[in-house]
Scaffold this active site. Sequence first.
Site, PDB file in Angstrom:
ATOM      1  N   HIS A   1     -11.368  50.299   9.217  1.00 56.10           N
ATOM      2  CA  HIS A   1     -10.444  51.270   9.830  1.00 56.10           C
ATOM      3  C   HIS A   1     -11.151  52.322  10.680  1.00 56.10           C
ATOM      4  O   HIS A   1     -10.676  53.459  10.782  1.00 56.10           O
ATOM      5  CB  HIS A   1      -9.568  51.921   8.756  1.00 56.10           C
ATOM      6  CG  HIS A   1      -8.530  51.002   8.157  1.00 56.10           C
ATOM      7  ND1 HIS A   1      -8.089  49.860   8.781  1.00 56.10           N
ATOM      8  CD2 HIS A   1      -7.828  51.059   6.979  1.00 56.10           C
ATOM      9  CE1 HIS A   1      -7.166  49.259   8.030  1.00 56.10           C
ATOM     10  NE2 HIS A   1      -7.002  49.958   6.928  1.00 56.10           N
TER      11      HIS A   1
ATOM     12  N   HIS B   1      -0.210  52.507  10.766  1.00 61.46           N
ATOM     13  CA  HIS B   1      -0.242  52.034   9.381  1.00 61.46           C
ATOM     14  C   HIS B   1       0.965  52.521   8.572  1.00 61.46           C
ATOM     15  O   HIS B   1       0.839  52.870   7.392  1.00 61.46           O
ATOM     16  CB  HIS B   1      -1.558  52.492   8.740  1.00 61.46           C
ATOM     17  CG  HIS B   1      -2.066  51.602   7.663  1.00 61.46           C
ATOM     18  ND1 HIS B   1      -1.407  51.428   6.476  1.00 61.46           N
ATOM     19  CD2 HIS B   1      -3.174  50.834   7.583  1.00 61.46           C
ATOM     20  CE1 HIS B   1      -2.106  50.601   5.713  1.00 61.46           C
ATOM     21  NE2 HIS B   1      -3.184  50.217   6.364  1.00 61.46           N
ATOM     22  N   THR B   2       2.144  52.529   9.193  1.00 65.31           N
ATOM     23  CA  THR B   2       3.360  52.933   8.459  1.00 65.31           C
ATOM     24  C   THR B   2       3.699  51.910   7.374  1.00 65.31           C
ATOM     25  O   THR B   2       3.634  50.702   7.597  1.00 65.31           O
ATOM     26  CB  THR B   2       4.529  53.085   9.462  1.00 65.31           C
ATOM     27  OG1 THR B   2       4.244  54.240  10.257  1.00 65.31           O
ATOM     28  CG2 THR B   2       5.862  53.256   8.767  1.00 65.31           C
TER      29      THR B   2
ATOM     30  N   GLU C   1       1.172  45.997  10.181  1.00 66.80           N
ATOM     31  CA  GLU C   1       0.239  46.617  11.118  1.00 66.80           C
ATOM     32  C   GLU C   1      -0.013  45.691  12.305  1.00 66.80           C
ATOM     33  O   GLU C   1      -0.742  44.704  12.179  1.00 66.80           O
ATOM     34  CB  GLU C   1      -1.094  46.879  10.401  1.00 66.80           C
ATOM     35  CG  GLU C   1      -0.975  47.585   9.068  1.00 66.80           C
ATOM     36  CD  GLU C   1      -2.223  47.366   8.207  1.00 66.80           C
ATOM     37  OE1 GLU C   1      -3.355  47.374   8.742  1.00 66.80           O
ATOM     38  OE2 GLU C   1      -2.075  47.169   6.990  1.00 66.80           O
TER      39      GLU C   1
HETATM   40  C1  G6D Z   1      -5.310  47.975   5.159  1.00 72.42           C
HETATM   41  O1  G6D Z   1      -6.072  45.715   4.887  1.00 72.42           O
HETATM   42  C2  G6D Z   1      -6.225  47.045   4.462  1.00 72.42           C
HETATM   43  C3  G6D Z   1      -6.066  47.184   3.000  1.00 72.42           C
HETATM   44  O2  G6D Z   1      -6.964  46.345   2.346  1.00 72.42           O
HETATM   45  C4  G6D Z   1      -6.300  48.626   2.636  1.00 72.42           C
HETATM   46  O3  G6D Z   1      -6.319  48.799   1.283  1.00 72.42           O
HETATM   47  C5  G6D Z   1      -5.249  49.483   3.304  1.00 72.42           C
HETATM   48  O4  G6D Z   1      -5.372  49.309   4.678  1.00 72.42           O
HETATM   49  C6  G6D Z   1      -5.377  50.949   2.983  1.00 72.42           C
HETATM   50  O5  G6D Z   1      -4.074  47.502   5.315  1.00 72.42           O
END
Ligand code: G6D
Length: 334
Positions: free
Chosen positions: A101, A175-176, A300
């Site tokens: 991320h 990431h909603t 996502e």
């Molecule tokens: C994402 O793919 C990841 C997950 O593994 C993670 O735990 C989450 O974000 C917070 O969707």
Amino acid sequence: MDVHKKLYGHHNGQEVFEYVLTNQNGHVFRCINYGAVVTGIEVADKFGNVENVVLGFDRLEDYVTDSPYFGALVGRVAGRIADGKWSDVQLTQNEGSNHIHGGPVNFSHQVWESALIQEEDKAGVVFSLTSPDGDNGYPGNLKTTVTYYWTEDSVWEMLITAETDQETLFNPTNHTYFNLSGDVKRKILDHTLQIDADLYAEINSKKLPTGNLLPVLDTAFDFKTAKNLQDAIEQRPEGFDTPFKLTGEKKIRLHDAQSGRGVTIETDREAVVVFSTTGMEEDYLVAGEKMSSHRGIALETQELPDAVHHPDFRSIVIEPGKTYRYSTKYTFTV
Ligand code: G6D
């Protein structure tokens, strides 16, 4: 459209504002300029009750300390990059040896510049952020904007742009986590999910794609027709943290028969990562109860994860001298 801006809190000495956009139906879209987080979306059920259909907190402090990316704009690169390696570039390693991320302090943790936009049939907020050369190991000064529009017809439009002064990587997502029952009254297990995807990306024990794109046909990953999430989890008890390669109309549809609410997602991105929250057991509260499995589902839209190691996946390398644009639209129905 009724538009309000109010002070929400402070982060590292910077002011954080909440924007509240209310359309002609009385449906509400809320967002803050910390992490460009969508803090609430309130839409009617079939009985006319207007309730929140996304997971979030009431206070900025909770977004800063506890959030599993609730509503946040994730970047520079969503998902995992094996060993944080891109040719000879070393990115930060914030999940074991891997990068996830965008690194430990990423787009979701920044205070963005923000401004309201009013148009005839919609209003919005444009967020802007400059990520400096070397941020989390990424080369290039990267200028990103994210615009969230809320229309009079209860459509959330998300437009992302990027410009860089050196070759770099970019694969943002929002990431909603959705829960259409309203104010998280029920788990998402009685929702149905439909995805226009013939293939999913196989992942290894570290949740990194192996590079194999496998047919969904006759597997737990087959969401080509609407499937109840309880049935899907019975087929796959470990749940879904799965990239799907979108095909055809590239639509993703989530529906809750009990409330009558639905959301249809359309995107120009290559893929959607479905994160079903299976196994999540957290100490913090969401809508008054502990965060646990299946209180929400994240959908996502993005390019396939770890693209730098898989030549068949769409490239996430961006070059100087161009403006890159990405769009995803969420239409709420009842
Ligand atoms: C994402 O793919 C990841 C997950 O593994 C993670 O735990 C989450 O974000 C917070 O969707």
